[in-house]
Structure formats: structure tokens, C-alpha cells
Design a protein around this motif. Sequence first.
Motif, PDB file in Angstrom:
ATOM      1  N   GLY A 123      40.883  37.619  46.250  1.00 59.23           N
ATOM      2  CA  GLY A 123      41.447  37.074  45.157  1.00 59.23           C
ATOM      3  C   GLY A 123      41.037  37.527  43.504  1.00 59.23           C
ATOM      4  O   GLY A 123      40.413  38.227  43.375  1.00 59.23           O
ATOM      5  N   GLU A 124      41.158  36.298  42.655  1.00 57.33           N
ATOM      6  CA  GLU A 124      40.881  36.699  41.299  1.00 57.33           C
ATOM      7  C   GLU A 124      39.609  36.597  40.897  1.00 57.33           C
ATOM      8  O   GLU A 124      38.854  37.395  40.634  1.00 57.33           O
ATOM      9  CB  GLU A 124      41.786  35.749  40.591  1.00 57.33           C
ATOM     10  N   PRO A 126      36.254  33.007  40.994  1.00 57.92           N
ATOM     11  CA  PRO A 126      35.878  31.589  41.323  1.00 57.92           C
ATOM     12  C   PRO A 126      36.452  30.613  40.229  1.00 57.92           C
ATOM     13  O   PRO A 126      36.448  31.059  39.105  1.00 57.92           O
ATOM     14  CB  PRO A 126      34.224  31.443  41.137  1.00 57.92           C
ATOM     15  N   PRO A 136      34.102  31.298  47.868  1.00 54.04           N
ATOM     16  CA  PRO A 136      35.269  31.408  47.155  1.00 54.04           C
ATOM     17  C   PRO A 136      36.457  30.708  47.915  1.00 54.04           C
ATOM     18  O   PRO A 136      36.292  30.206  48.986  1.00 54.04           O
ATOM     19  CB  PRO A 136      35.738  32.872  47.592  1.00 54.04           C
ATOM     20  N   HIS A 238      49.179  35.428  45.034  1.00 61.14           N
ATOM     21  CA  HIS A 238      48.041  34.513  44.968  1.00 61.14           C
ATOM     22  C   HIS A 238      48.278  33.040  45.573  1.00 61.14           C
ATOM     23  O   HIS A 238      49.381  32.537  45.064  1.00 61.14           O
ATOM     24  CB  HIS A 238      47.363  34.514  43.497  1.00 61.14           C
TER      25      HIS A 238
HETATM   26  N1  URA Z   1      41.137  31.703  43.143  1.00 59.25           N
HETATM   27  C1  URA Z   1      40.538  32.847  43.264  1.00 59.25           C
HETATM   28  O1  URA Z   1      41.194  33.859  43.063  1.00 59.25           O
HETATM   29  N2  URA Z   1      39.545  32.838  44.007  1.00 59.25           N
HETATM   30  C2  URA Z   1      38.711  31.776  44.351  1.00 59.25           C
HETATM   31  O2  URA Z   1      37.450  31.986  44.962  1.00 59.25           O
HETATM   32  C3  URA Z   1      39.224  30.577  44.099  1.00 59.25           C
HETATM   33  C4  URA Z   1      40.570  30.540  43.365  1.00 59.25           C
END
Ligand code: URA
Length: 273
Positions: A123-124, A126, A136, A238
Motif C-alpha cells: 500500500g501507500e 500508515p 498496516p 488502493h
Molecule cells: N493505507 C495504506 O496505504 N496503508 C496502510 O497501512 C493503511 C492505509
Amino acid sequence: MSLSREQMLHEMGITPLWVLRDPAPAELSEMACDEAVTAPEVVAPPSVIADVPPRHGPAAQTEPLVPTTVAARTGTTTPTVDHLDWPDLARAVAECRACGLCQQRKQAVLGVGDLQPDWLFIGEGPGAEEDVKGEPFVGQAGKLLDAMLASIDLERGKKVYIANAVKCRPPGNRTPEAAEMATCHPYLARQIALLKPKVIVLLGKAAVHSVLQDDKPLGSLRGRQFEYAGIPVVVTYHPAYLLRNLPDKAKAWEDLLLARRTLAARQDPALPF
Ligand code: URA
């Protein structure tokens, strides 16, 4: 357990039976600069993905990228981590002060899951809840990610590892800057080298930027296979974006099916793609 198509759609909230309607405000702002919002369009999951190179097609149809190329191009200030084992990597991330994101974090969030995974989801970075819990995807987007995993018979922690492009929460849940992602990239690269996943799923634009160094619109990258350090890579939306754009869940589901076929083909090249 193998889910039927209807059950998968149900798990992901595509049917009216299960829909996350109230994303937390933090999640809503989190991905403000992410995927361009297109006119909602309900897409029935197709049985065939058109733009996927044939499994036995020429190697030139995948797009290789090795981590060292990224590190060289970005000129990061992160200490060299490409020799670290898990405990030392975890310590280095926990103590990292290589960029400004360390100033407001409660803790760095390395990742979670099976250390011998088939799947790596990236993902992106936290958000507020992840910053507190140190794991995460524990907020609303995380609930949707768990549902997405369930839709293809996966479960957090079982042959699945979840990580982020940056390990520290960007203030106000803003999108991490390119320099922050570049600085954090060696940690991600080391995680990938240690984990040796069989397939990587990039969740959203930041993950794509970090891993593939590609800033094209996410919609143009879906349905294709990329490669990172010899590992097949599939791109999807996402979960926080999907919370705001529910019809695109069907496209995300297609992407997960593509990733699953990619993994199956890697495990048994004799299987039909
Ligand atoms: N969005 C993300 O990209 N990563 C996370 O851990 C939580 C929300």
C-alpha cells in the motif's frame, strides 16, 4: 475453500449485501491525490482479461526493473540495508530518521504477515490507526483489503504479507512525497528480497511509483503484468480509493483474479492462464 463468483462479489461488497458506506474522514482524505476519479461505471467481472500478455509470450512483454536500478536512480540517503536479516531490518526501520516523516510518527510500521508468503500486497503508508497499532491496513481501508483477500480465498498472515511504500505516517494522512518514497524504498526492497513472494500486488499509485517508478494513470496500468526483481507484479486500486469509488471494486476484483492466475501459472506452468 473455493468461493463462487457471487460469493466473491459479496465478499468484496460489490453486491448490495455488503458495502462499506462510511469510510472514516481520515481515510477519505488519505488518497486525495491518488487515482483520478472516473465516472462511476458498473463493470461485470469478465471471464477473460484482454490486455494480459500470453503466459508463453515473449519476455519483452513484461517490464523488468531491479531494485538496485531504483536505488541508483533515486540517490537515497537511507543507510545500506541490503545485507540485513529480519531482526536487523526491523530495528533499522524502527530507528530510521532518514526523512522528515520520522518527526511526527508514533512508530514506524514495517509490515505484517507470513514471512514466507506467496502474496505481497503493498500500500501507500500508515494512516492514523496504523501509526497507533503498528500494523498496516487496520482502519476502514484495511477492512476492505481483508474483504478483498477473502474474495480470493486469502487471509491476512496466511501466505500473505502486507507492507507499505513508506513506513511512517505522512502527517494528516497526506500522500507521501516522491523523495520520501525514494528514501524508504531500500527498506521495501530488502523486505521483498527477504520475503521472496511469488506475486506482488501494488495497491494504488504510491505503491506503483515506489516499486515500478511509473506515474502513469493507474487505470492504464491495470490488466498487465510487470516484473520487479524477477517477481510478477500486478497493479490495482488502493482500498481507500475503492471506498470512495464503489463501482471500481469490480475492476479490483478482476485484478485480483489476474494476480491469482499469475501465481497459479508460476506455480504450475502447465495450467491454462
Ligand atoms: N493505507 C495504506 O496505504 N496503508 C496502510 O497501512 C493503511 C492505509
